[in-house]
Write a protein that holds these residues in place. Structure first.
Motif, mmCIF file in Angstrom:
data_model
loop_
_atom_site.group_PDB
_atom_site.id
_atom_site.type_symbol
_atom_site.label_atom_id
_atom_site.label_comp_id
_atom_site.label_asym_id
_atom_site.label_seq_id
_atom_site.Cartn_x
_atom_site.Cartn_y
_atom_site.Cartn_z
ATOM 1 N N ARG A 155 -10.847 20.319 -55.790
ATOM 2 C CA ARG A 155 -9.570 19.801 -55.322
ATOM 3 C C ARG A 155 -9.553 19.719 -53.797
ATOM 4 N NH1 ARG A 155 -5.596 23.487 -59.077
ATOM 5 N NH2 ARG A 155 -6.430 22.756 -61.051
ATOM 6 N N LYS A 156 -8.691 18.841 -53.288
ATOM 7 C CA LYS A 156 -8.576 18.661 -51.835
ATOM 8 C C LYS A 156 -8.212 19.976 -51.144
ATOM 9 C CE LYS A 156 -6.203 16.014 -48.299
ATOM 10 N NZ LYS A 156 -5.189 15.006 -48.010
ATOM 11 N N ILE A 157 -7.283 20.729 -51.705
ATOM 12 C CA ILE A 157 -6.863 21.989 -51.089
ATOM 13 C C ILE A 157 -8.024 22.980 -51.045
ATOM 14 C CG2 ILE A 157 -5.964 23.060 -53.200
ATOM 15 C CD1 ILE A 157 -3.655 24.151 -51.450
ATOM 16 N N GLU A 158 -8.883 22.957 -52.047
ATOM 17 C CA GLU A 158 -10.039 23.860 -52.071
ATOM 18 C C GLU A 158 -11.081 23.434 -51.043
ATOM 19 O OE1 GLU A 158 -10.853 23.609 -56.221
ATOM 20 O OE2 GLU A 158 -9.282 25.064 -56.723
ATOM 21 N N SER A 159 -11.250 22.146 -50.838
ATOM 22 C CA SER A 159 -12.154 21.660 -49.788
ATOM 23 C C SER A 159 -11.647 22.080 -48.414
ATOM 24 C CB SER A 159 -12.277 20.139 -49.844
ATOM 25 O OG SER A 159 -12.888 19.732 -51.034
ATOM 26 N N GLN A 160 -10.338 21.962 -48.195
ATOM 27 C CA GLN A 160 -9.750 22.372 -46.920
ATOM 28 C C GLN A 160 -9.866 23.883 -46.729
ATOM 29 O OE1 GLN A 160 -5.806 20.816 -47.476
ATOM 30 N NE2 GLN A 160 -6.324 18.833 -46.541
ATOM 31 N N MET A 161 -9.681 24.638 -47.790
ATOM 32 C CA MET A 161 -9.822 26.091 -47.743
ATOM 33 C C MET A 161 -11.246 26.470 -47.337
ATOM 34 S SD MET A 161 -9.637 28.675 -51.022
ATOM 35 C CE MET A 161 -11.092 27.889 -51.742
ATOM 36 N N ASN A 162 -12.234 25.857 -47.987
ATOM 37 C CA ASN A 162 -13.628 26.146 -47.672
ATOM 38 C C ASN A 162 -13.979 25.733 -46.248
ATOM 39 O OD1 ASN A 162 -14.631 27.487 -49.923
ATOM 40 N ND2 ASN A 162 -14.926 25.585 -51.048
ATOM 41 N N GLN A 163 -13.417 24.639 -45.772
ATOM 42 C CA GLN A 163 -13.670 24.198 -44.404
ATOM 43 C C GLN A 163 -13.110 25.212 -43.411
ATOM 44 O OE1 GLN A 163 -15.617 21.483 -43.932
ATOM 45 N NE2 GLN A 163 -15.707 22.214 -41.842
ATOM 46 N N ALA A 164 -11.928 25.754 -43.676
ATOM 47 C CA ALA A 164 -11.346 26.783 -42.809
ATOM 48 C C ALA A 164 -12.225 28.030 -42.779
ATOM 49 C CB ALA A 164 -9.938 27.135 -43.275
ATOM 50 N N ILE A 165 -12.775 28.400 -43.924
ATOM 51 C CA ILE A 165 -13.672 29.557 -43.985
ATOM 52 C C ILE A 165 -14.914 29.290 -43.144
ATOM 53 C CG2 ILE A 165 -15.143 30.954 -45.494
ATOM 54 C CD1 ILE A 165 -13.001 30.407 -47.723
ATOM 55 N N ASN A 182 -15.230 27.277 -40.650
ATOM 56 C CA ASN A 182 -14.887 27.137 -39.233
ATOM 57 C C ASN A 182 -14.285 28.398 -38.626
ATOM 58 O OD1 ASN A 182 -15.735 24.471 -39.275
ATOM 59 N ND2 ASN A 182 -13.700 23.671 -39.688
ATOM 60 N N ASN A 183 -14.212 29.461 -39.415
ATOM 61 C CA ASN A 183 -13.628 30.726 -38.936
ATOM 62 C C ASN A 183 -12.249 30.508 -38.329
ATOM 63 O OD1 ASN A 183 -15.930 32.171 -39.688
ATOM 64 N ND2 ASN A 183 -16.911 31.805 -37.731
ATOM 65 N N GLU A 184 -11.361 29.902 -39.117
ATOM 66 C CA GLU A 184 -10.019 29.635 -38.615
ATOM 67 C C GLU A 184 -8.960 30.023 -39.631
ATOM 68 O OE1 GLU A 184 -10.364 25.487 -37.710
ATOM 69 O OE2 GLU A 184 -9.961 24.869 -39.764
ATOM 70 N N ASN A 185 -7.766 30.278 -39.139
ATOM 71 C CA ASN A 185 -6.621 30.543 -40.004
ATOM 72 C C ASN A 185 -6.122 29.210 -40.540
ATOM 73 O OD1 ASN A 185 -6.616 33.336 -39.486
ATOM 74 N ND2 ASN A 185 -5.477 33.006 -37.611
ATOM 75 N N TRP A 186 -5.678 29.219 -41.786
ATOM 76 C CA TRP A 186 -5.228 27.986 -42.434
ATOM 77 C C TRP A 186 -4.295 28.344 -43.567
ATOM 78 C CZ3 TRP A 186 -6.047 26.648 -47.537
ATOM 79 C CH2 TRP A 186 -5.762 25.322 -47.888
ATOM 80 N N LYS A 187 -3.303 27.491 -43.815
ATOM 81 C CA LYS A 187 -2.408 27.694 -44.951
ATOM 82 C C LYS A 187 -1.940 26.338 -45.451
ATOM 83 C CE LYS A 187 1.666 29.941 -46.647
ATOM 84 N NZ LYS A 187 2.168 31.244 -46.872
ATOM 85 N N VAL A 206 -7.114 33.775 -43.802
ATOM 86 C CA VAL A 206 -6.876 34.535 -42.581
ATOM 87 C C VAL A 206 -8.225 35.001 -42.051
ATOM 88 C CG1 VAL A 206 -5.762 36.555 -41.558
ATOM 89 C CG2 VAL A 206 -4.609 35.277 -43.390
ATOM 90 N N TYR A 207 -8.558 34.543 -40.838
ATOM 91 C CA TYR A 207 -9.823 34.923 -40.210
ATOM 92 C C TYR A 207 -9.621 36.173 -39.365
ATOM 93 C CZ TYR A 207 -13.858 34.883 -37.153
ATOM 94 O OH TYR A 207 -14.978 35.246 -36.459
ATOM 95 N N ASN A 208 -10.552 37.135 -39.482
ATOM 96 C CA ASN A 208 -10.529 38.363 -38.705
ATOM 97 C C ASN A 208 -11.748 38.367 -37.774
ATOM 98 O OD1 ASN A 208 -10.656 40.925 -37.645
ATOM 99 N ND2 ASN A 208 -10.252 41.965 -39.579
ATOM 100 N N PRO A 209 -11.553 38.104 -36.479
ATOM 101 C CA PRO A 209 -12.689 38.042 -35.561
ATOM 102 C C PRO A 209 -13.358 39.393 -35.315
ATOM 103 C CG PRO A 209 -10.630 37.795 -34.357
ATOM 104 C CD PRO A 209 -10.284 37.799 -35.819
#
Length: 78
Positions: free
Chosen positions: A2-12, A14-19, A26-29
């Protein structure tokens, strides 16, 4: 996937927060991990060399779909 899952994986990746909707990353540096939440329940922690998955107490189709998308992109092949 799904599109939302692709966006979720992209955020992971890219080490970024996304909702979006019911899913949040939630990325923890401090420890370089991304935690994925579904309906505010933790369902996965992804690090450089590990993936931990949880059902968040709910074994739903949506939970399974999100976890499969995470494992497909970030899990160990096979």
């Amino acid at each position: 996937m799904r599109k939302i899952e692709s966006q979720m994986n992209q955020a992971i990746l890219n080490n970024e927060n996304w909702k979006s909707g019911n899913t949040e990353v939630v990325y923890n540096p401090e420890d370089n991990t991304s935690t994925v939440y579904l309906y505010n329940h933790k369902i996965a922690i992804i690090g450089d060399d590990f993936v931990e998955i949880f059902d968040g107490g709910y074994q739903t189709h949506t939970t399974k779909s999100r976890l499969n998308a995470i494992l497909s992109e970030h899990g160990i092949p096979g």
